[in-house]
Design an enzyme around this catalytic site. Structure first.
Site, PDB file in Angstrom:
ATOM      1  CG  HIS A 164      13.945  12.455   7.058  1.00 21.27           C
ATOM      2  ND1 HIS A 164      15.188  12.026   7.314  1.00 21.27           N
ATOM      3  CD2 HIS A 164      13.706  11.224   6.645  1.00 21.27           C
ATOM      4  CE1 HIS A 164      15.689  11.090   6.668  1.00 21.27           C
ATOM      5  NE2 HIS A 164      14.611  10.371   6.260  1.00 21.27           N
ATOM      6  N   GLY A 189       0.710  -1.256   0.035  1.00 20.88           N
ATOM      7  CA  GLY A 189      -0.057   0.047   0.000  1.00 20.88           C
ATOM      8  C   GLY A 189       0.854   1.174   0.230  1.00 20.88           C
ATOM      9  CG  ASP A 190       1.147   5.823  -1.389  1.00 20.70           C
ATOM     10  OD1 ASP A 190       1.298   6.461  -0.501  1.00 20.70           O
ATOM     11  OD2 ASP A 190       1.271   6.175  -2.546  1.00 20.70           O
ATOM     12  CG  PHE A 191       2.883   6.256   3.931  1.00 20.29           C
ATOM     13  CD1 PHE A 191       2.913   7.490   3.581  1.00 20.29           C
ATOM     14  CD2 PHE A 191       4.105   5.440   4.263  1.00 20.29           C
ATOM     15  CE1 PHE A 191       4.133   8.104   3.204  1.00 20.29           C
ATOM     16  CE2 PHE A 191       5.444   6.053   3.989  1.00 20.29           C
ATOM     17  CZ  PHE A 191       5.434   7.333   3.326  1.00 20.29           C
ATOM     18  NE  ARG A 244      16.488   4.978   8.011  1.00 20.61           N
ATOM     19  CZ  ARG A 244      17.321   4.342   7.390  1.00 20.61           C
ATOM     20  NH1 ARG A 244      18.655   4.930   7.428  1.00 20.61           N
ATOM     21  NH2 ARG A 244      16.985   3.401   6.884  1.00 20.61           N
TER      22      ARG A 244
END
Length: 596
Positions: free
Chosen positions: A504, A483-485, A501
């Site tokens: 940022h 999926g794509d957050f 990470r």
């Protein structure tokens, strides 16, 4: 009783009266015991912080720690004769390893005596600290500067010196050995300390008896609180005339408040201006595979040139520069071998920086041609130079994407530390959002055998994670969810959610999109662990500041202070609960859902 804690009874044979013609004066016996207690009870980093000025920035401590190791503590003592002192040292758990004449301290003593009494002799007694089993040395030592003077050699001047030294411990210091004392390293370390307003140069020189150069630095410290003076010695094998000449320059003005020497300032600026050349040189070394070709052995320039297909003369000049920056070491026969720093470029080592060096010296380096553009316009430098945003570029260039994924694996030194600072409840479900190839979640599963995990990532990234998560410790305990957050629902029902990470990389608005999606998916009692590199307070480490420029140049993101993360989390419905440090200036910021 601790061997270094001596009795104060003046009739005790270990603590004889000062007037005993052959014994160790009681005042000196107590000073030896107290100094040994101080050294034995502290780690190397704590000893370094205790000897540098109060509040010294992490960057200074990091620089000294990177190039030096703690070697010994030193004390000037005044027995009547040397031999009885040597006989009594084993009572403190000390093993004498060497007795040599002193040059530097002898000259300082002569100066304190007013330049008279040229016949004075000072010996250096080097002693190894021995563990309680009296067999094993503990890797630390004590140096005693011994000014032996019997009753017939006493004088008013010497008595005043003795009393002054026992009161102030002016010659006491804590010594750190420069591991690989190249000229560049010696000058850098000297200038780093000499440039501080709270440190003054406090003598030094070359001792031909042991082929050692020494430099002393002193800080006023806090006399009311400091048991020992804040006086540090940098010691290095060999003669280093250039740095010793610089060190001998007089301290001007009030104690350590003088302006830096123009030559030093220019040198520092040149080091900064030429840093890009070093980055490129390391990148070329990585792309040529020099570290892999060297491995654990030494090879000549001609041999390496043939192995990597390079011009011998040009490669030799590159190798010479890498040796100057302690990536390589030159053997007496002219062959090169890897240092510990250079071994980080080997591709067969955990935590290899080879891919990162290639990326930072290649694709990402080119983006800095757009730095002025992004500063002037606010537009993305990577897009300005390469024509696409970074993640779009990786989607269209699979070779660059693979290099990027390998480069991000350098975080293993950070990931290795995460299980020790992260609270994972028994039988918890840990959801790693944007967890890359699964390196972090695999470590958490190994450390928490009752936990289960969910790795949420793009489908093409999950393909790289499957081999890592197929190991026995993680097998059948981690579900892979594609999926794509930014657009897909996040997994629900976890006990602990990870964002390592991720934040940022993105602007505040984009971070809020991800954090609000997490707030929707997380149960009320769940925790969120954000792993980032927070910007330190002014005067702290500059590494996060460099990465902030990196994020501005090669992404749309930024590094943030802890306060900025706190406000970002609050805006998404979270409350920052805890901050725990990790290696390389990273940290775990733990947050919970804020009550409505």
């Amino acid at each position: 009783m601790n061997r270094s804690s001596l009795p104060t009874n003046r009739t005790d044979p270990l603590c004889p009266p000062d007037s005993h013609p052959d014994g160790v004066p009681s005042e000196d016996a107590r000073r030896i015991g107290a100094l040994l207690d101080h050294v034995r009870g502290r780690g190397a980093a704590e000893l370094l912080r205790a000897v540098l000025p109060p509040g010294v920035p992490d960057a200074v401590v990091d620089m000294v720690s990177r190039h030096c190791r703690f070697d010994h503590a030193a004390l000037l003592v005044f027995p009547a004769r040397l031999e009885p002192l040597l006989e009594r040292l084993p009572d403190w758990g000390l093993r004498v390893t060497e007795v040599v004449p002193s040059t530097v301290v002898r000259d300082r003593v002569l100066e304190r005596l007013g330049g008279r009494g040229e016949s004075v002799a000072v010996s250096i007694v080097r002693c190894a600290l021995v563990a309680d089993d009296e067999e094993r040395e503990v890797g630390r030592s004590l140096e005693l500067f011994v000014l032996a003077a019997g009753p017939d050699e006493r004088s008013d001047r010497l008595d005043r010196l003795r009393a002054d030294e026992r009161a102030r411990n002016a010659e006491t210091h804590f010594a750190f050995q420069v591991v690989e004392p190249t000229p560049v390293t010696m000058l850098d370390l000297h200038d780093l300390l000499a440039s501080r307003e709270d440190l003054v140069r406090d003598g030094g020189g070359f001792n031909p008896h042991n082929d050692t150069s020494v430099m002393y630095f002193r800080s006023p410290g806090d006399p009311d609180r400091d048991r020992w003076p804040r006086r540090v010695e940098l010691m290095a094998t060999g003669a280093h005339p250039e740095v010793l000449r610089r060190h001998a320059a007089p301290n001007t003005g009030a104690a350590a408040t003088s302006s830096p020497h123009p030559d030093r300032v220019t040198r520092e600026m040149l080091h900064l201006l030429t840093g890009a050349w070093v980055t490129q040189s390391i990148g070329v070394a990585a792309r040529l595979g020099l570290a892999d070709h060297l491995g654990d052995r030494a090879r000549s320039t001609a041999d390496l040139a043939e192995a990597v297909g390079a011009d011998p003369d040009r490669l030799g000049r590159l190798l010479r520069l890498l040796a100057g920056h302690e990536i390589l070491r030159t053997d007496p026969d002219g062959r090169y071998r890897l240092t510990d720093r250079g071994a980080l470029l080997r591709t067969d080592r955990d935590g290899s920086l080879a891919a990162l060096a290639s990326l930072y010296g290649g694709l990402f380096f080119a983006s800095y041609l757009g730095l002025e553009h992004t500063v002037r316009t606010g537009e993305d430098a990577f897009t300005h130079v390469h024509g696409r945003e970074s993640f779009e570029h990786f989607a269209e260039h699979p070779d660059d994407a693979r290099l990027f994924q390998r480069a991000m694996a350098f975080g293993s030194v950070v990931f290795d530390a995460v299980p020790g600072v992260l609270d994972v409840p028994p039988a918890a479900t840990v959801v790693d959002v944007g967890g890359g190839n699964g390196e972090l979640i695999a470590r958490l599963l190994r450390a928490n055998p009752t936990a289960r995990a969910v790795l949420f990532e793009h489908a093409h990234v999950l393909a790289a994670a499957r081999p890592i998560l197929s190991v026995a410790e993680a097998k059948d305990r981690c579900d892979l969810v594609a999926g794509d957050f930014f657009i897909d629902p996040l997994p629900r029902g976890g006990d602990l959610y990870l964002l390592s990470r991720i934040l940022h990389d993105w602007s505040d608005a984009e971070c809020l999109t991800v954090l609000r999606a997490l707030a929707t998916a997380m149960p009320n009692a769940a925790r969120l662990a954000v792993i980032e590199r927070p910007i330190a307070d002014p005067g702290g480490s500059v590494l996060p500041l460099r990465y902030d420029i990196q994020m501005m140049t090669n992404a749309r993101g930024r590094e943030r202070t802890v306060g900025e993360y706190r406000e970002l989390l609050r805006a998404a419905g979270f409350e920052l609960l805890d901050v725990r440090p990790l290696p390389l200036d990273m940290a775990v910021l733990t947050a919970g859902r804020r009550a409505a």
